[in-house]
Design an enzyme around this catalytic site. Structure first.
Site, mmCIF file in Angstrom:
data_model
loop_
_atom_site.group_PDB
_atom_site.id
_atom_site.type_symbol
_atom_site.label_atom_id
_atom_site.label_comp_id
_atom_site.label_asym_id
_atom_site.label_seq_id
_atom_site.Cartn_x
_atom_site.Cartn_y
_atom_site.Cartn_z
ATOM 1 N N ASP A 83 44.849 40.039 38.042
ATOM 2 C CA ASP A 83 43.614 40.308 37.307
ATOM 3 C C ASP A 83 43.927 40.885 35.925
ATOM 4 O O ASP A 83 45.084 40.990 35.523
ATOM 5 C CB ASP A 83 42.755 41.270 38.168
ATOM 6 C CG ASP A 83 41.271 41.066 37.963
ATOM 7 O OD1 ASP A 83 40.881 40.519 36.922
ATOM 8 O OD2 ASP A 83 40.486 41.483 38.841
ATOM 9 N N ASP B 273 33.033 36.485 36.740
ATOM 10 C CA ASP B 273 32.872 36.468 38.205
ATOM 11 C C ASP B 273 31.658 35.653 38.664
ATOM 12 O O ASP B 273 30.575 35.735 38.107
ATOM 13 C CB ASP B 273 32.730 37.894 38.730
ATOM 14 C CG ASP B 273 34.062 38.613 38.715
ATOM 15 O OD1 ASP B 273 35.031 38.091 38.122
ATOM 16 O OD2 ASP B 273 34.135 39.701 39.304
HETATM 17 C C1 GLA Z 1 37.546 41.139 38.888
HETATM 18 C C2 GLA Z 1 37.837 39.728 39.408
HETATM 19 C C3 GLA Z 1 37.179 39.549 40.756
HETATM 20 C C4 GLA Z 1 37.700 40.587 41.738
HETATM 21 C C5 GLA Z 1 37.488 41.985 41.166
HETATM 22 C C6 GLA Z 1 38.184 43.035 41.996
HETATM 23 O O1 GLA Z 1 36.191 41.324 38.631
HETATM 24 O O2 GLA Z 1 37.389 38.774 38.493
HETATM 25 O O3 GLA Z 1 37.397 38.245 41.262
HETATM 26 O O4 GLA Z 1 39.063 40.359 41.966
HETATM 27 O O5 GLA Z 1 37.988 42.092 39.838
HETATM 28 O O6 GLA Z 1 38.036 44.324 41.458
#
Ligand code: GLA
Length: 565
Positions: free
Chosen positions: A189, A246
């Site tokens: 990430d 997301d």
């Molecule tokens: C980010 C990623 C998500 C998830 C969260 C976890 O938002 O894009 O897919 O992994 O972090 O904290």
């Protein structure tokens, strides 16, 4: 020895299982090395790239860990930080027992929140002692013994998105921990401080650290498309890269809710088709099929199908995000649709392209997508983003097939094989998706493709008042049809009558779009009337056309019975 030889020399290694017996060799991670000797020059010279057609490219390519898009499950979309070893083990069992493993799901991925809030005295990452008391290695063993692979999460910053210790500055230590524990997949990430380092520097660091271990660990770059990762991710060792923010269980983004909906993501991912191919995939985020979150509207079953069908078409990773321990039949049917999975896992690795898009007065789009498959067939999808049932039409020529006397369009939701002279058409429900695999020529058990179109899909009428509905039958098959009978399926209390009910000599359909004098259709007007004492209500009504050898097609419409002032 040149670089290619060095790579080839190195690209297998012996693996030792828990009982110290030697397992068959597996292919070394070869993303960039593979690209450097095969597709790399193409990849970056975008003016000459036809990466939407990898049909001939894949044959000579080196094998990678992800020759086809990865498939699996991840904890985040349903469980957020509410995870523990028990959940991961139960999910592993469910995947084996419910048939998902059998159709190709492979990785069980633990997302954020698996780690303790601090590293140990040596600077090593520690699993949360309460939720993973026996460590990640024990979970990985469990997953591996059931024939699956373990994925884990970290961040290319000082912290994860949930504020836990990140990997920036600890890449080698952390990569070694993952390798020691038996991890197979790293979702990496972008949260925390970046300490002045660019994304490409931060992701390359982790790639090199993973390469330095003796384990193949797939690298999934998750920087949300912020720095155009499709331009550099393969070079930085990424096997896949997120192209968007997301996903949430939403049809489209809503002002008062955080996250992207399905159609927002489809639109963002669509222009990136040329960057996808064996070993390097656009990742429009994990699936929300069957995800049920109290704070979100969640998707309807129709929308779940559209989501899965489009992810399959876009050669996207198929990483389920629902609670697969408690899976409904509908969700299971969608996630295990083998013919759609075959489209997703097609070895040519082409991401679908959008070849037609019209926007109605409602500002919403209807579109046609095509994906060239390794055997020359096309996967074709008709996507209706509007709130009204809409007939969408394309042709074999438009989707890229060679000229032929006829084609078979196989509906991948229900397995019907339609024979057509060239046009492919379907009435698609609001937010729905029609999905076909189209090939040249005819095959056994095909039905002549025809559709029924109505003048209105929704009407309002007062009790006892007449309503007219024009019914048009259109033949798209390569043979003329006779004796087409239409009937109106009225619930009790409705009257109906038509100008004619039977048509003859309806010509074969045209081969291409835009032919106006094909004489392949016929129309009749129906008059329908609810009884005088019908109560105000919404009625679902239907028209049936019977033709050819016991063929029957139906179209439905809604009538609201309302008192009028
Ligand atoms: C980010 C990623 C998500 C998830 C969260 C976890 O938002 O894009 O897919 O992994 O972090 O904290």
């Amino acid at each position: 020895m040149n670089d290619e030889d060095a790579y080839n020399d190195n690209n297998t290694m012996d693996r030792v299982d828990d009982n110290n017996s030697i397992l068959p060799p597996i292919t070394r991670r070869s993303t960039m090395k593979g690209l450097a000797t095969t597709g790399a020059s193409n990849f970056f010279a975008s003016s000459t790239v036809t990466a939407t057609d990898n049909t001939n490219q894949s044959e000579g390519s080196d094998k990678t860990l992800v020759d086809t898009p990865p498939m699996g499950w991840n904890s985040w979309n349903t469980f957020y930080c509410d995870i523990d070893a028990g959940l991961i083990k139960d999910t592993t069992d469910a995947m084996v027992e419910n048939g998902m493993k059998e159709v190709g799901y492979e990785y069980i991925c633990i997302d954020d929140c698996w780690m303790a809030s601090e590293r140990d005295a040596n600077g090593d990452l520690q699993p949360d002692p309460e939720t993973f008391p026996n460590g990640i290695g024990a979970v990985a063993d469990y997953v591996r013994k059931r024939g699956l692979k373990l994925g884990i999460y970290q961040s290319a910053g000082t912290t994860t998105c949930e504020g836990l210790p990140g990997s920036l500055g600890y890449e080698e230590k952390d990569a070694q921990s993952f390798a020691d524990w038996g991890v197979d997949y790293l979702k990496y990430d972008n949260c925390g401080e970046h300490c002045g380092l660019s994304a490409i520097e931060r992701y390359t660091r982790m790639h090199k650290a993973l390469e330095a271990t003796d384990r193949d660990i797939l690298l999934s770059i998750c920087e949300w498309g912020d720095n155009d990762p499709w331009m550099w991710a393969p070079e930085a060792g990424g096997n896949l890269w997120r192209t968007t923010g997301d996903i949430k269980p939403l049809w489209s983004a809503k002002e008062n809710l955080w996250g992207n909906g399905i159609i927002d993501i489809i639109d963002q991912n669509e222009p990136l088709a040329e960057y996808a191919g064996p070993g390097h995939w656009n990742d429009p985020d994990m699936l929300v099929v069957g995800v049920d979150l109290p704070e979100y509207p969640n998707l309807t079953e129709v929308e779940d199908r559209t989501h899965f069908g489009m992810w399959a078409m876009m050669a996207a990773p198929l990483i389920a995000g629902n609670d697969i321990r408690n899976i409904s039949k509908n969700t299971h049917d969608i996630l295990t649709n083998e013919e759609l999975i075959e489209i997703n896992q097609d070895p040519a690795g082409n991401q679908a392209i959008r070849i037609q898009r019209t926007t109605g007065q409602d500002g919403l789009s209807r579109s046609v997508w095509t994906k060239k498959l390794a055997n020359g067939d096309r996967a074709v999808e008709l996507l209706n983003c509007s709130d009204r049932r809409t007939t969408i039409t394309t042709s074999a020529q438009e989707v890229g097939l060679d000229e032929a006397s006829c084609y078979v369009a196989r509906n991948l939701w229900n397995g019907t094989n339609w024979q057509t002279a060239g046009l492919i058409s379907a009435a698609v429900p609001p937010h729905g998706l029609a999905v076909f695999r189209v090939s040249c020529g005819n095959s056994d058990n095909t039905k002549p493709l025809a559709i029924v179109l109505l003048s209105a899909n929704e009407e309002t009428v007062a009790p006892g008042e007449a309503l007219s509905q024009t019914v048009r039958f259109t033949n798209y098959s390569s043979i003329a049809v006779n004796n087409v009978r239409t009937s109106f399926n009225s619930p009790g209390g409705w009257e109906s009558e038509s100008t004619t009910t039977t048509f003859n000599d309806i010509a074969a359909g045209p081969a291409v779009l835009g032919v106006s004098d094909a004489q392949n259709d016929a129309e009749t007007d129906w008059m329908i009337r609810p009884s005088k004492d019908a109560m105000p209500q919404e009625c679902e009504l239907g028209v049936t056309a019977e033709y050819a050898d016991r063929m029957s097609i139906e179209e439905s419409f809604t009538v609201n019975i309302e008192y009028q002032s």
